[in-house]
Scaffold this motif. Structure first.
Motif, PDB file in Angstrom:
ATOM      1  N   VAL A 120      -1.072  -3.873 -37.191  1.00 52.85           N
ATOM      2  CA  VAL A 120      -1.888  -4.565 -38.198  1.00 52.85           C
ATOM      3  C   VAL A 120      -1.722  -6.071 -38.029  1.00 52.85           C
ATOM      4  N   ASN A 121      -2.840  -6.752 -37.901  1.00 58.49           N
ATOM      5  CA  ASN A 121      -2.831  -8.207 -37.731  1.00 58.49           C
ATOM      6  C   ASN A 121      -3.130  -8.860 -39.077  1.00 58.49           C
ATOM      7  N   ALA A 122      -2.097  -9.456 -39.677  1.00 62.21           N
ATOM      8  CA  ALA A 122      -2.229  -9.935 -41.063  1.00 62.21           C
ATOM      9  C   ALA A 122      -2.718 -11.380 -41.174  1.00 62.21           C
ATOM     10  N   HIS A 123      -2.904 -12.059 -40.034  1.00 65.03           N
ATOM     11  CA  HIS A 123      -3.438 -13.430 -40.112  1.00 65.03           C
ATOM     12  C   HIS A 123      -4.062 -13.836 -38.776  1.00 65.03           C
ATOM     13  N   ASP A 124      -5.277 -14.352 -38.846  1.00 64.34           N
ATOM     14  CA  ASP A 124      -5.997 -14.733 -37.623  1.00 64.34           C
ATOM     15  C   ASP A 124      -7.134 -15.677 -37.995  1.00 64.34           C
ATOM     16  N   HIS A 125      -7.650 -16.376 -36.984  1.00 63.80           N
ATOM     17  CA  HIS A 125      -8.901 -17.136 -37.112  1.00 63.80           C
ATOM     18  C   HIS A 125      -9.650 -16.851 -35.827  1.00 63.80           C
ATOM     19  N   MET A 126     -10.502 -15.831 -35.849  1.00 68.02           N
ATOM     20  CA  MET A 126     -11.066 -15.332 -34.588  1.00 68.02           C
ATOM     21  C   MET A 126     -11.991 -16.318 -33.888  1.00 68.02           C
ATOM     22  N   TYR A 127     -12.669 -17.181 -34.662  1.00 70.79           N
ATOM     23  CA  TYR A 127     -13.569 -18.165 -34.034  1.00 70.79           C
ATOM     24  C   TYR A 127     -12.803 -19.071 -33.068  1.00 70.79           C
ATOM     25  N   VAL A 174       3.705 -11.933 -47.049  1.00 68.57           N
ATOM     26  CA  VAL A 174       3.792 -13.026 -46.079  1.00 68.57           C
ATOM     27  C   VAL A 174       3.388 -12.513 -44.700  1.00 68.57           C
ATOM     28  N   ALA A 175       2.435 -13.221 -44.065  1.00 64.87           N
ATOM     29  CA  ALA A 175       2.093 -12.929 -42.673  1.00 64.87           C
ATOM     30  C   ALA A 175       2.873 -13.895 -41.785  1.00 64.87           C
ATOM     31  N   ARG A 215       7.005  -8.127 -49.079  1.00 64.19           N
ATOM     32  CA  ARG A 215       6.135  -7.504 -48.078  1.00 64.19           C
ATOM     33  C   ARG A 215       5.954  -8.513 -46.954  1.00 64.19           C
ATOM     34  N   VAL A 216       6.341  -8.151 -45.750  1.00 61.90           N
ATOM     35  CA  VAL A 216       6.193  -9.055 -44.605  1.00 61.90           C
ATOM     36  C   VAL A 216       5.426  -8.345 -43.507  1.00 61.90           C
ATOM     37  N   GLY A 217       4.337  -8.964 -43.052  1.00 57.10           N
ATOM     38  CA  GLY A 217       3.576  -8.463 -41.921  1.00 57.10           C
ATOM     39  C   GLY A 217       3.594  -9.487 -40.803  1.00 57.10           C
ATOM     40  N   LEU A 247       7.331  -4.188 -39.448  1.00 56.75           N
ATOM     41  CA  LEU A 247       6.574  -5.369 -39.884  1.00 56.75           C
ATOM     42  C   LEU A 247       5.173  -5.342 -39.277  1.00 56.75           C
ATOM     43  N   ALA A 248       5.099  -4.945 -37.987  1.00 60.12           N
ATOM     44  CA  ALA A 248       3.818  -4.961 -37.267  1.00 60.12           C
ATOM     45  C   ALA A 248       2.880  -3.846 -37.720  1.00 60.12           C
TER      46      ALA A 248
END
Ligand SMILES: [Zn+2]
Length: 443
Positions: A57-64, A282-283, A308-310, A353-354
Motif C-alpha cells: 500500500v502506497n500511502a503518499h505520492d504525487h504521480m504527476y 503517518v505515511a 498507524r504508520v504506513g 508497515l508496507a
C-alpha cells in the motif's frame, strides 16, 4: 467474476507464515487461505517460486511528478519546490495522464495494489486533470485513493508557491465537493475513494484547512496533508502562526482517526504520544526524506506508541522511482541507522508497515491482510532468482535485498502483473510517452 486460486512457495498473510500455502478468491474477495491441496477454481495462478503477501500500500505520492524527475538533485525541499513550481505550472490533463500511467505501472510492478495520490496542482483553465488520474488507475487496474489537493497561499500573501499556481478557495471547495460526488465510492472493496488534501502549512491558509476538514467530515471522506517534513517548515509555522506544525494541526481540527499525514518527521516525543492517542496516521517516505535531507521519522517511537504508520514513495521528483518494496527496505535500514541498533525495526514489521499500516492510514479495513472477507490484493516476489535463491529467511531476505519487481500481482482477484510483466498496459509504450512528456515540460 469467478474463483481464482493462487499457490505460493510461502504465504505471509500479514500475521502468519504458511509454507506451500494458497489463497482462494471469489468475485474479488478472499474466501479461504490454507495449505495442502488447493481447492478447485476457474483460474489457477502458480507462484511456487515466490513469497505471496498482502498487496503493498502506497500511502503518499504525487504521480504527476513522474514527468519532472531529476530536477534539483542536491537541493532542500524549499529550494527544490521553488525550482519546480514553474515547471508544474505547465501541466495539463495529457501530461498528468502520461505521468500517472508511468507511476502506476511502476507501482504495480513493485507489488503495490492500493495507492493514494496527493494531487494539488490545478493550473487555471486546465480541465480534466483529476479525471485523467482516475482513468489511468482504472485502465491499469490499481485500487486508487485520489486526493483533491490544493494550494491557495501564494507568494504575495506570504506563502511559498508563486501566485500563478494557487487557486481561489471557494473554487477549491466547490470542485472538491464535485469530485467527491462524482468519484467517491465508500463501499467495501471500493476501487476509488476520494480524499481531501490541502497541500501544506506553507501553501494554504488556516481557513482553507478548517473549511476542508468540515467538507470532508460532512461527506465522510478522509483528510491528508504534509506535516513536519522539514525544519524550514517548522520555522515558517513558528514565524507565521506562532506554533509548531503539529500544534497548528491540533488547533485547526486536523487530528483524529480520519486524518493521515505525510512525513511527520519533526515531532516532539509528546507530539508522538498525542498523535498516537487520537489515531492519526503517518505515511513514512524514507527515500524522499533521504533524497531531500529532510530528517528521519521517529518510526520506532510511533509504532511503539500505537500510531498507524504506513509507507509512501512520495512524488517521483524526490525519489526518481516508485518501488514500494524498496521503501520497506529503506525504512528498515534508516530506523536502524538512526538508533544505532538492529532492534529498531525488524523485517516483518517493515512489511507490516508496507501493507496493513498503509491500509489503516487510508481507512481500509478490507485491505492489507490476507484473510477471508478482505480484498484479494496479493503481491508475489520471487525467491529463486539470483538475488534471493537459497536465502535462509525469505521474508527477511526480501526486506534486506529488495526485489526490483514483483513476479505476480493481483488486484481485486484480477492478475495485473504476471511473469514480472504488466498485463494491463504496454510498459514500453508508457516509457516512450513519459519521455516525450518530460521533454515537453522541460522545454
Ligand atoms: Zn509529498
Amino acid at each position: 467474476m469467478s474463483a481464482v486460486v493462487l499457490k505460493a512457495g510461502l504465504v505471509w498473510t500479514g500475521e502468519r507464515e504458511i509454507a506451500g500455502g494458497w489463497v482462494l478468491a471469489r468475485d474479488g474477495f478472499i474466501e479461504q487461505v490454507g495449505d495442502g491441496p488447493a481447492p478447485k477454481a476457474d483460474e489457477v495462478v502458480e507462484a511456487g517460486n515466490c513469497v505471496a503477501m498482502p498487496g503493498l500500500v502506497n500511502a503518499h505520492d504525487h504521480m504527476y511528478q513522474w514527468a519532472t524527475r531529476g530536477y534539483v538533485a542536491d537541493g532542500t525541499l524549499f529550494e527544490w519546490l521553488r525550482a519546480l513550481y514553474p515547471v508544474w505550472a505547465k501541466i495539463d490533463a495529457a501530461s498528468v495522464r502520461a505521468a500517472a500511467r508511468a507511476a502506476m505501472a511502476r507501482l504495480l510492478l513493485s507489488g503495490c495494489t492500493l495507492s493514494a495520490d496527493h494531487h494539488y496542482v490545478f493550473p487555471h483553465g486546465r480541465e480534466g486533470i483529476f479525471e485523467a488520474l482516475v482513468d489511468a488507475a482504472r485502465e491499469l487496474g490499481l485500487r486508487f485513493h485520489p486526493t483533491r489537493g490544493s494550494m491557495s497561499l501564494g507568494e504575495s500573501k506570504g506563502g511559498l508557491p508563486p501566485d500563478s499556481v494557487v487557486e481561489d478557495e471557494d473554487a477549491i471547495l466547490a470542485d472538491t465537493e464535485e469530485k467527491i460526488r462524482r468519484f467517491h465510492d465508500p463501499s467495501r472493496g471500493s476501487m476509488c475513494r476520494v480524499v481531501v488534501a490541502p497541500c501544506s502549512p506553507f501553501s494554504v491558509t488556516p481557513q482553507l484547512m478548517r473549511d476542508s476538514a468540515a467538507l470532508a467530515r460532512k461527506h465522510g471522506v478522509r483528510l491528508h496533508t504534509h506535516v513536519a517534513e522539514t525544519l524550514d517548515e517548522e520555522t515558517f509555522c513558528r514565524e507565521k502562526f506562532g506554533k509548531r506544525p503539529y500544534e497548528l494541526m491540533e488547533e485547526l481540527g486536523w487530528t483524529g482517526e480520519d486524518v493521515w499525514y505525510a512525513h511527520a518527521i519533526h515531532l516532539s516525543d509528546a507530539e508522538v504520544d498525542r498523535l498516537a492517542e487520537v489515531n492519526t496516521g503517518v505515511a513514512h517516505c524514507p527515500s524522499s526524506n533521504m533524497r531531500l535531507g529532510a530528517g528521519i521519522c521517529k518510526v520506532r517511537e510511533l509504532v511503539r506508541a500505537g500510531a498507524r504508520v504506513g509507507l509512501g514513495v512520495d512524488g517521483a521528483a524526490s525519489n526518481e522511482d516508485a518501488n514500494l518494496a524498496m521503501e520497506a527496505h529503506q525504512a528498515l535500514l534508516l530506523a536502524r541507522a538512526r538508533d544505532s541498533s538492529p532492534q529498531a525495526l525488524d523485517a516483518r514489521t517493515a512489511w507490516r508497515l508496507a501493507t496493513r499500516g498503509g491500509a489503516e492510514c487510508l481507512g481500509r479495513d478490507d485491505c492489507g491482510v490476507l484473510e477471508p472477507g478482505r480484498c484479494a490484493d496479493i503481491a508475489c516476489f520471487r525467491i529463486d532468482d539470483l538475488a534471493h535463491a537459497g536465502i535462509a529467511d525469505p521474508l527477511a531476505g526480501l526486506a534486506l535485498a529488495p526485489p526490483a519487481r514483483a513476479e505476480v500481482v493481483m488486484v481485486h482477484g484480477r492478475v495485473v502483473v504476471s511473469g514480472g510483466t504488466l498485463r494491463t498496459a504496454d510498459e514500453v509504450e508508457i516509457a516512450r510517452e513519459i519521455a516525450a512528456t518530460s521533454a515537453r515540460l522541460a522545454g
